[in-house]
Design a protein around this motif. Structure first.
Motif, PDB file in Angstrom:
ATOM      1  N   MET A  22       0.881  -1.162   0.026  1.00 60.58           N
ATOM      2  CA  MET A  22       0.084   0.008  -0.032  1.00 60.58           C
ATOM      3  C   MET A  22       0.838   1.329  -0.065  1.00 60.58           C
ATOM      4  SD  MET A  22      -3.434  -0.536  -0.038  1.00 60.58           S
ATOM      5  CE  MET A  22      -4.217   0.765   0.921  1.00 60.58           C
ATOM      6  N   TYR A  41       0.947   3.896  -2.999  1.00 63.06           N
ATOM      7  CA  TYR A  41       0.433   5.580  -2.656  1.00 63.06           C
ATOM      8  C   TYR A  41       1.688   6.198  -3.252  1.00 63.06           C
ATOM      9  CZ  TYR A  41      -4.103   5.294  -0.418  1.00 63.06           C
ATOM     10  OH  TYR A  41      -5.444   5.271  -0.447  1.00 63.06           O
ATOM     11  N   SER A  89     -10.974   4.299   7.735  1.00 61.55           N
ATOM     12  CA  SER A  89      -9.791   3.538   7.753  1.00 61.55           C
ATOM     13  C   SER A  89      -9.853   2.533   6.441  1.00 61.55           C
ATOM     14  CB  SER A  89      -9.630   2.616   9.063  1.00 61.55           C
ATOM     15  OG  SER A  89     -10.539   1.777   9.276  1.00 61.55           O
ATOM     16  N   ILE A  90      -8.774   1.688   6.397  1.00 58.20           N
ATOM     17  CA  ILE A  90      -8.799   0.643   5.282  1.00 58.20           C
ATOM     18  C   ILE A  90      -9.908  -0.400   5.699  1.00 58.20           C
ATOM     19  CG2 ILE A  90      -7.640  -1.411   4.503  1.00 58.20           C
ATOM     20  CD1 ILE A  90      -5.140   0.354   4.593  1.00 58.20           C
ATOM     21  N   LYS A 131     -13.577   0.705   4.804  1.00 53.66           N
ATOM     22  CA  LYS A 131     -13.622   0.738   3.369  1.00 53.66           C
ATOM     23  C   LYS A 131     -13.866  -0.907   2.841  1.00 53.66           C
ATOM     24  CE  LYS A 131     -10.516   4.504   2.616  1.00 53.66           C
ATOM     25  NZ  LYS A 131      -8.977   5.200   2.337  1.00 53.66           N
ATOM     26  N   PHE A 132     -13.278  -1.631   3.544  1.00 48.69           N
ATOM     27  CA  PHE A 132     -13.449  -3.340   3.111  1.00 48.69           C
ATOM     28  C   PHE A 132     -14.923  -3.511   3.370  1.00 48.69           C
ATOM     29  CE2 PHE A 132      -8.946  -4.396   3.006  1.00 48.69           C
ATOM     30  CZ  PHE A 132      -9.129  -5.411   1.832  1.00 48.69           C
ATOM     31  N   PHE A 186     -13.168   1.982  -2.461  1.00 52.62           N
ATOM     32  CA  PHE A 186     -12.300   0.813  -2.312  1.00 52.62           C
ATOM     33  C   PHE A 186     -11.419   0.502  -3.472  1.00 52.62           C
ATOM     34  CE2 PHE A 186     -11.701  -3.723  -2.498  1.00 52.62           C
ATOM     35  CZ  PHE A 186     -11.098  -4.074  -1.264  1.00 52.62           C
ATOM     36  N   GLU A 211      -8.858   3.403  -3.615  1.00 56.51           N
ATOM     37  CA  GLU A 211      -7.979   3.840  -2.413  1.00 56.51           C
ATOM     38  C   GLU A 211      -7.256   2.670  -1.744  1.00 56.51           C
ATOM     39  OE1 GLU A 211      -9.955   6.584   0.295  1.00 56.51           O
ATOM     40  OE2 GLU A 211     -10.495   7.854  -1.502  1.00 56.51           O
ATOM     41  N   VAL A 212      -7.749   1.336  -2.130  1.00 57.12           N
ATOM     42  CA  VAL A 212      -7.028   0.187  -1.647  1.00 57.12           C
ATOM     43  C   VAL A 212      -6.533  -0.808  -2.778  1.00 57.12           C
ATOM     44  CG1 VAL A 212      -7.484  -1.606  -0.201  1.00 57.12           C
ATOM     45  CG2 VAL A 212      -8.582   0.366   0.506  1.00 57.12           C
ATOM     46  N   TYR A 250      -2.820  -1.183  -3.856  1.00 54.92           N
ATOM     47  CA  TYR A 250      -1.996  -2.332  -3.395  1.00 54.92           C
ATOM     48  C   TYR A 250      -1.739  -3.077  -4.662  1.00 54.92           C
ATOM     49  CZ  TYR A 250      -1.732  -6.226  -0.427  1.00 54.92           C
ATOM     50  OH  TYR A 250      -1.300  -7.475   0.461  1.00 54.92           O
TER      51      TYR A 250
END
Length: 211
Positions: A103, A107, A120-121, A124-125, A153, A156-157, A161
């Motif tokens: 991550m 970023y 937070s992550i 988002k999950f 998600f 940003e995730v 990733y």
């Protein structure tokens, strides 16, 4: 069924053993190492499979790591079983640092900054999962679909990733390749020597018996 377990494990025990196998992770790692060393393939093909498996653990395709590793190994003409076994590199003890590295790298490469407004992550999950469920229910009801949280998600995730896991995955996979190649070669040579010694001893024994 022939392969059915005799002792039916409760769900709690299954979850616990997934997080911490019987005998600990050191014993599990030793088992994987022995299985890889005994694969009937040239060392370079096995090492390419290991590269594919370790690289795969840095991708966000959780639940599909076996298939991803097998596909990469097939493309590289590596040993597919070695690739599948090497996804063991990703486990409950390593997934958190792997995720953090991927991550942060993602970023950094994409020039993004963490958006605290979306939570937070973990949130988002949860919200992305809720979107999937709500939109599935909307198929059978008059409710309208809303993919906003799933898009957040992804942006940003998942995408950071995926992008960020490539570089550290390549580095870790390359290290695993160059470490494993001489070890597997030495193991196979030692094993061939032991087999030859046994065959020679059998020939001598048969020659003595024939006299």
């Amino acid at each position: 069924m022939v392969f059915k377990r005799r002792d039916r494990r409760p769900i709690g025990r299954i979850v616990l053993e997934a997080l911490w196998p019987r005998g600990g992770w050191a014993r599990a790692a030793r088992y994987v190492q022995l299985r890889v060393n005994r694969l009937p393939d040239p060392p370079d093909r096995i090492a390419r499979g290991i590269f594919a498996g370790v690289l795969t653990t840095f991708t966000p395709f959780y639940g599909f790591h076996f298939f991803t590793a097998a596909l990469i190994a097939w493309i590289m003409r590596g040993n597919i079983l070695a690739a599948i076994l090497s996804t063991f590199f990703g486990n409950p003890l390593t997934y958190v640092p792997i995720g953090v590295i991927a991550m942060k790298t993602g970023y950094w490469l994409l020039g993004l900054e963490a958006d605290k407004d979306h939570g937070s992550i973990g949130k988002k999950f949860v919200k992305a999962g809720q979107d999937l469920w709500d939109n599935f229910i909307a198929i059978f009801t008059p409710d309208k679909t809303d993919w906003s949280h799933l898009k957040i998600f992804y942006d940003e995730v998942f995408f950071p990733y995926m992008v960020g896991g490539i570089l550290p995955g390549l580095i870790a996979g390359t290290i695993a390749y160059y470490v494993s190649l001489p070890l597997i070669t030495a193991f196979q040579n030692r094993r061939k020597g032991a087999i030859k010694a046994k065959l020679a001893e059998l020939k001598k024994k048969k020659a003595r018996e024939a006299k």
